[in-house]
Write a protein that holds these residues in place. Structure first.
Motif, PDB file in Angstrom:
ATOM      1  N   THR A 133       0.851  -1.187   0.000  1.00 30.83           N
ATOM      2  CA  THR A 133       0.000   0.000   0.000  1.00 30.83           C
ATOM      3  C   THR A 133       0.886   1.237   0.000  1.00 30.83           C
ATOM      4  O   THR A 133       2.114   1.133   0.130  1.00 30.83           O
ATOM      5  CB  THR A 133      -0.918   0.048   1.234  1.00 30.83           C
ATOM      6  N   ASN A 134       0.256   2.406  -0.097  1.00 27.06           N
ATOM      7  CA  ASN A 134       1.011   3.660  -0.143  1.00 27.06           C
ATOM      8  C   ASN A 134       1.368   4.147   1.260  1.00 27.06           C
ATOM      9  O   ASN A 134       0.976   5.233   1.706  1.00 27.06           O
ATOM     10  CB  ASN A 134       0.229   4.727  -0.903  1.00 27.06           C
ATOM     11  N   LYS A 135       2.104   3.314   1.967  1.00 29.67           N
ATOM     12  CA  LYS A 135       2.617   3.647   3.294  1.00 29.67           C
ATOM     13  C   LYS A 135       4.113   3.345   3.338  1.00 29.67           C
ATOM     14  O   LYS A 135       4.653   2.659   2.472  1.00 29.67           O
ATOM     15  CB  LYS A 135       1.905   2.835   4.379  1.00 29.67           C
ATOM     16  N   LEU A 136       4.750   3.850   4.377  1.00 35.54           N
ATOM     17  CA  LEU A 136       6.159   3.587   4.625  1.00 35.54           C
ATOM     18  C   LEU A 136       6.453   2.092   4.606  1.00 35.54           C
ATOM     19  O   LEU A 136       5.727   1.318   5.245  1.00 35.54           O
ATOM     20  CB  LEU A 136       6.527   4.175   5.992  1.00 35.54           C
ATOM     21  N   PRO A 137       7.494   1.629   3.903  1.00 30.86           N
ATOM     22  CA  PRO A 137       7.844   0.211   3.927  1.00 30.86           C
ATOM     23  C   PRO A 137       8.193  -0.280   5.334  1.00 30.86           C
ATOM     24  O   PRO A 137       8.676   0.490   6.178  1.00 30.86           O
ATOM     25  CB  PRO A 137       9.065   0.130   3.004  1.00 30.86           C
ATOM     26  N   THR A 138       7.951  -1.549   5.565  1.00 31.33           N
ATOM     27  CA  THR A 138       8.140  -2.135   6.887  1.00 31.33           C
ATOM     28  C   THR A 138       9.438  -2.930   6.964  1.00 31.33           C
ATOM     29  O   THR A 138      10.126  -3.134   5.965  1.00 31.33           O
ATOM     30  CB  THR A 138       6.959  -3.051   7.235  1.00 31.33           C
ATOM     31  N   GLY A 139       9.748  -3.381   8.163  1.00 27.20           N
ATOM     32  CA  GLY A 139      10.958  -4.161   8.384  1.00 27.20           C
ATOM     33  C   GLY A 139      11.009  -4.676   9.800  1.00 27.20           C
ATOM     34  O   GLY A 139       9.981  -4.829  10.468  1.00 27.20           O
ATOM     35  N   LEU A 140      12.225  -4.945  10.280  1.00 29.49           N
ATOM     36  CA  LEU A 140      12.402  -5.463  11.626  1.00 29.49           C
ATOM     37  C   LEU A 140      11.913  -4.465  12.670  1.00 29.49           C
ATOM     38  O   LEU A 140      12.077  -3.262  12.528  1.00 29.49           O
ATOM     39  CB  LEU A 140      13.876  -5.753  11.896  1.00 29.49           C
ATOM     40  N   ILE A 141      11.326  -4.984  13.728  1.00 25.64           N
ATOM     41  CA  ILE A 141      10.964  -4.198  14.901  1.00 25.64           C
ATOM     42  C   ILE A 141      10.916  -5.173  16.075  1.00 25.64           C
ATOM     43  O   ILE A 141      10.647  -6.368  15.893  1.00 25.64           O
ATOM     44  CB  ILE A 141       9.614  -3.480  14.727  1.00 25.64           C
ATOM     45  N   ARG A 142      11.209  -4.682  17.258  1.00 33.03           N
ATOM     46  CA  ARG A 142      11.255  -5.523  18.454  1.00 33.03           C
ATOM     47  C   ARG A 142       9.993  -6.387  18.558  1.00 33.03           C
ATOM     48  O   ARG A 142       8.881  -5.891  18.493  1.00 33.03           O
ATOM     49  CB  ARG A 142      11.369  -4.629  19.681  1.00 33.03           C
ATOM     50  N   GLY A 143      10.198  -7.694  18.735  1.00 32.39           N
ATOM     51  CA  GLY A 143       9.080  -8.625  18.798  1.00 32.39           C
ATOM     52  C   GLY A 143       8.638  -9.140  17.450  1.00 32.39           C
ATOM     53  O   GLY A 143       7.734  -9.961  17.358  1.00 32.39           O
ATOM     54  N   TYR A 144       9.293  -8.699  16.423  1.00 33.55           N
ATOM     55  CA  TYR A 144       9.040  -8.928  14.997  1.00 33.55           C
ATOM     56  C   TYR A 144       8.047 -10.049  14.683  1.00 33.55           C
ATOM     57  O   TYR A 144       8.376 -11.224  14.698  1.00 33.55           O
ATOM     58  CB  TYR A 144      10.370  -9.226  14.334  1.00 33.55           C
ATOM     59  N   GLY A 145       6.822  -9.668  14.417  1.00 33.84           N
ATOM     60  CA  GLY A 145       5.782 -10.626  14.070  1.00 33.84           C
ATOM     61  C   GLY A 145       5.061 -11.180  15.273  1.00 33.84           C
ATOM     62  O   GLY A 145       3.940 -11.689  15.146  1.00 33.84           O
ATOM     63  N   GLY A 146       5.685 -11.117  16.446  1.00 36.27           N
ATOM     64  CA  GLY A 146       5.079 -11.709  17.642  1.00 36.27           C
ATOM     65  C   GLY A 146       3.856 -10.956  18.115  1.00 36.27           C
ATOM     66  O   GLY A 146       2.833 -11.568  18.462  1.00 36.27           O
ATOM     67  N   GLN A 147       3.938  -9.629  18.132  1.00 39.22           N
ATOM     68  CA  GLN A 147       2.783  -8.863  18.584  1.00 39.22           C
ATOM     69  C   GLN A 147       1.606  -9.027  17.641  1.00 39.22           C
ATOM     70  O   GLN A 147       0.447  -9.107  18.082  1.00 39.22           O
ATOM     71  CB  GLN A 147       3.131  -7.382  18.782  1.00 39.22           C
ATOM     72  N   GLU A 148       1.895  -9.112  16.332  1.00 42.42           N
ATOM     73  CA  GLU A 148       0.824  -9.315  15.356  1.00 42.42           C
ATOM     74  C   GLU A 148       0.208 -10.714  15.488  1.00 42.42           C
ATOM     75  O   GLU A 148      -0.992 -10.892  15.260  1.00 42.42           O
ATOM     76  CB  GLU A 148       1.360  -9.133  13.929  1.00 42.42           C
ATOM     77  N   LEU A 149       1.029 -11.702  15.844  1.00 44.21           N
ATOM     78  CA  LEU A 149       0.522 -13.069  16.010  1.00 44.21           C
ATOM     79  C   LEU A 149      -0.312 -13.213  17.277  1.00 44.21           C
ATOM     80  O   LEU A 149      -1.426 -13.761  17.251  1.00 44.21           O
ATOM     81  CB  LEU A 149       1.696 -14.058  16.058  1.00 44.21           C
ATOM     82  N   TYR A 150       0.233 -12.743  18.400  1.00 42.53           N
ATOM     83  CA  TYR A 150      -0.402 -13.028  19.683  1.00 42.53           C
ATOM     84  C   TYR A 150      -1.634 -12.173  19.950  1.00 42.53           C
ATOM     85  O   TYR A 150      -2.488 -12.560  20.754  1.00 42.53           O
ATOM     86  CB  TYR A 150       0.617 -12.878  20.815  1.00 42.53           C
ATOM     87  N   PHE A 151      -1.736 -11.024  19.279  1.00 43.58           N
ATOM     88  CA  PHE A 151      -2.936 -10.212  19.496  1.00 43.58           C
ATOM     89  C   PHE A 151      -4.204 -10.996  19.145  1.00 43.58           C
ATOM     90  O   PHE A 151      -5.103 -11.126  19.987  1.00 43.58           O
ATOM     91  CB  PHE A 151      -2.838  -8.900  18.715  1.00 43.58           C
ATOM     92  N   PRO A 152      -4.325 -11.558  17.959  1.00 39.56           N
ATOM     93  CA  PRO A 152      -5.541 -12.337  17.678  1.00 39.56           C
ATOM     94  C   PRO A 152      -5.599 -13.666  18.431  1.00 39.56           C
ATOM     95  O   PRO A 152      -6.681 -14.093  18.844  1.00 39.56           O
ATOM     96  CB  PRO A 152      -5.486 -12.556  16.165  1.00 39.56           C
TER      97      PRO A 152
END
Length: 810
Positions: free
Chosen positions: A350-369
């Motif tokens: 999408t027309n947003k800033l590209p993403t990359g590594l961040i602390r917890g990388y993928g973990g916060q997105e996984l565990y929230f749902p």
């Protein structure tokens, strides 16, 4: 051996940091004739570049060069990406801009002030195109295309089935499902990106000083883009990096951009990013939409899970993405014994800033749902969430535990950790107080979260983005290699060179502790060299500071390198004392015979022999004491043809309990208490461990309550300063109780697992569960973040139950 490891030793780094003697990127001496860079950035989220007129800017006194994408393109190829979609990514816009903040031109001048002023003289003509920022709308057939040559906005799409998923759902007593949205937010280190680049024409070599923290596979990505051998790209990382939290992996496009700028201008180039640039155009975590459903028995046992995860990688997919989708692949079922799993993974642009590594990388997105779903199961089955969690947690006797997707959890006692959280947080007592408080109109809630914290990435995990057939056509990728070098000088003191590019985690301290224990010397005799130089350091493509990998991998490399030194000095002493090596021990700076302690040989003398009297060494031994060890764990194999992958080396455990109160007048969330229980195997330094936990928790609370990189529907960036992008500070930190259990890892020589990212993963959903619990009497469900007062006020305003209760109370 001494016993330094496991003790709360003070950090050796702090003396220089607290006295202003740290060595950061902006402290590096600036060479003569260095040009300072300023970057012109797009104000359009999506537009064709019709023309760029740089003539007036070039005439400004003090301006050395004005560089555009067309010039940069002459010296490089697009960066390679880990997917089959033919996305062309350059560090600067070539013919089209795709997000607000994308570089359009670079001005080089004799100082930053002149360069900034000259930016206003550049005239760019754009032809605006319709932007797309919504994740799901970007998947629609009629959505505006960011990359016409790709044919869609989908950068990666894979589907995985493990176990008997359909059977689990057919036999379920209940099917419970929901949709969750996780926001785009970032990390805000004190030190922003900093780069000093120099092209040496005489050697056709680029030398780049940067606060880049790895992974150093990116060095190969950069060299490939520049079309040069790896030894022609020298990267030097200073020993001090003022925070990163993953974000500084995203410095690599700017490293290449400024390296080429140096080549064009024939002078060194320096650039220090400002805060607005960092927020709008550095890197961030991914925002994700997750559709999740669980097959559930009447007991609350979850037998199967289906997840559709859609990650927004921003305007371009760039290395190491789509890793956010796959970093947690092996631990997709978290701390729960769920044998059947279906995953559909999509990375969209999408027309947003590209993403990359961040602390917890993928973990916060996984565990929230996942953790929100567990609370939803409890609600629909009219059970206590604690009982549902107990029903599903992996049991102690099941370790080592193999997950449905191929992860191998090395050790753990999740039930013990969870019960300790309930006991410490007085869960049962709070439930009673909550009932009384609700009668008085107060809004109290308690949230639980149990997560597995992976550490030490298996470099093969990213290839799960490819099909088995696609993987078969290239070299298999696996492992997690890390290197360390230990040397002893003629006086008997020690230098240790590490390649884990620390950014405040205390690597130097722990490395010195390990050396002290293995070689029987005081920590004061150990000097740890944390700078990384790709031309002189021992390193691997996995080297760097990410994935909490020092405790599991970096420390292991130091440990084994120290043992190589220990073995060599033992051989020297055994030769001089005319005994077998196995008869020797080491203590207090002396190597002695176990059965005859008076028969000894000083460590200093053994080292001195290696340097001063090499002819006295055992036959075939090399002079000097200089040992390098490359460590990789044996459990990090490539993904198999069934897409099973153990994506990390070790797996810790975190159990959180948080209690909250919501102010009915302001909708502000107050955290009353936060309890967090950690199992990271053997703790190498408890004092450093707790510091890392506080930091991770602050980051996680930021995502829960404050932080979001917000865009409007037209793609305009709305949070470009700390006036709009809110971060928690010390006064916002709640009361925190930290406790530990230790189940040592059988994988690593010291029994350690990584730690420091866990609460970044657990806090967002723990707080969300608490707020959802607090609002449950009003039939309000939390399915997105951050939980700002405005957001919660809106939910309460729309609740008929709450509004009716207010009228009654009034």
């Amino acid at each position: 051996m001494n016993q330094s490891i496991g003790n709360p030793v003070n950090r050796v780094e702090d003396a220089r940091l607290l006295t202003g003697q740290g060595k950061y990127i902006d402290d590096i001496g600036t060479p003569a004739n260095t040009a300072h860079a300023a970057i012109l950035r797009s104000t359009y989220p999506h537009a064709e570049i019709v023309s760029i007129d740089t003539a007036e800017a070039e005439q400004e006194p003090g301006v050395k060069a004005v560089i555009t994408g067309e010039q940069i393109k002459q010296y490089m190829k697009p960066f390679s990406v880990g997917v089959s979609a033919p996305v062309k990514y350059y560090p600067i816009a070539i013919d089209k801009v795709r997000y607000v903040g994308e570089p359009v031109a670079v001005v080089l001048a004799k100082n930053r002030y002149i360069a900034e002023d000259a930016l206003g003289k550049i005239k760019v003509k754009y032809e605006a195109q319709k932007p797309i920022v919504d994740i799901e709308q970007s998947l629609e057939p009629d959505a505006p295309l960011l990359h016409e040559n790709v044919g869609s906005n989908i950068a990666n799409h894979r589907t995985f089935d493990y176990g008997e998923v359909d059977e689990a759902f057919e036999e379920a007593d209940h099917i419970i499902k929901h949709k969750y949205n996780f926001p785009k937010y970032s990390a805000t280190p004190v030190e922003t990106y900093g780069i000093l680049a120099n092209y040496e024409n005489s050697e056709d070599r680029y030398t780049i000083n940067a606060n880049f923290h790895g992974p150093f596979i990116i060095q190969a990505v950069m060299a490939q883009a520049l079309g040069i051998p790896g030894n022609k790209l020298r990267i030097i990382v200073p020993k001090d990096i003022g925070g990163s939290y993953g974000i500084k992996a995203g410095a690599f496009p700017y490293m290449v951009l400024l390296a080429i700028a140096s080549r064009i201008a024939s002078c060194p180039v320096k650039w220090i990013e400002d805060r607005q640039e960092h927020l709008s155009a550095s890197s961030s975590g991914t925002d994700r939409v997750t559709y999740i459903e669980a097959a559930v028995k009447n007991s609350g046992k979850v037998t199967g899970v289906r997840m559709k995860m859609i990650d927004n990688v921003g305007a371009y997919i760039r290395a190491p993405e789509p890793a956010c989708l796959y970093r947690t692949h092996a631990n997709s079922t978290g701390a729960y014994d769920i044998p059947n799993l279906h995953i559909e993974a999509i990375a969209t642009m999408t027309n947003k800033l590209p993403t990359g590594l961040i602390r917890g990388y993928g973990g916060q997105e996984l565990y929230f749902p996942l953790e929100r779903l567990m609370q939803r199961v409890a609600k629909e089955l009219d059970k206590d969430p604690a009982d549902v969690i107990r029903e599903n947690l992996i049991k102690k006797h099941q370790f080592p535990y193999k997950t449905a997707s191929g992860g191998m959890y090395d050790s753990g006692d999740y039930e013990r950790g969870f019960e300790l959280a309930l006991e410490t947080g007085k869960y049962t007592e709070f439930r009673k107080k909550q009932q009384e408080a609700r009668k008085k109109g107060k809004i109290f809630g308690v949230g639980l979260a149990n997560i597995v914290e992976p550490s030490g990435s298996n470099m093969g995990y990213i290839t799960v983005a490819l099909t088995p057939e696609e993987r078969a056509s290239s070299l298999p990728k696996s492992g997690c290699a890390e290197a360390a070098t230990v040397s002893m000088d003629p006086t008997g003191s020690v230098n240790v060179r590490i390649s884990t590019t620390p950014s405040g985690q205390g690597h130097e301290t722990v490395a010195a502790q390990i050396i002290s224990d293995v070689l029987g010397i005081s920590m004061e005799k150990v000097n740890v060299v944390a700078e990384l130089d790709t031309s002189t350091s021992a390193w691997s493509i996995a080297s760097g500071s990410y994935s909490s990998r020092f405790a599991s991998l970096g420390s292991s490399a130091v440990f084994y390198a120290a043992h190589k030194v220990r073995s060599k000095v033992f051989k020297i002493a055994a030769h001089q004392l005319q005994v077998e090596e196995k008869e020797l021990d080491l203590k207090g700076g002396s190597i002695f015979v176990k059965n005859d302690p008076d028969k000894k040989y000083s460590l200093k003398r053994a080292v001195g022999t290696a340097h001063w009297n090499p002819l006295a060494l055992p036959e075939g031994m090399e002079p000097g004491i200089y040992e390098t060890y490359y460590y990789t764990a044996k459990n990090t194999e490539p993904p198999d043809d069934q897409d099973l992958i153990n994506s990390s080396v070790t797996y810790g455990f975190v159990s959180d309990l948080v209690t909250v109160e919501i102010d009915p007048d302001t909708a502000d969330v107050e955290i009353i208490d936060y309890v967090t229980i950690h199992d990271a195997g053997k703790l190498l330094n408890p004092k450093i461990v707790d510091g890392q936990i506080y930091g991770g928790l602050a980051h996680g609370l930021g995502g829960a309550l404050y932080e979001e990189l917000a865009y409007d529907e037209k793609g305009q960036f709305l949070t470009g300063s700390f006036m709009d992008y809110l971060c928690p500070t010390a006064p916002e930190m709640p009361k925190v109780t930290i406790k530990h259990i230790e189940t040592p890892s059988p994988i690593t020589p010291l029994g350690a697992k990584g730690l420091g990212e866990g609460n970044t993963m657990s806090a967002p959903v723990a707080v969300a569960n608490a707020v959802s619990d607090a609002l449950s009497p009003y039939n309000i469900e939390i399915d997105t973040l951050p939980l700002s007062p405005n957001y919660i006020w809106g939910l309460l305003s729309e609740s008929e139950i709450y509004q009716n209760q207010k009228e009654v109370n009034a």
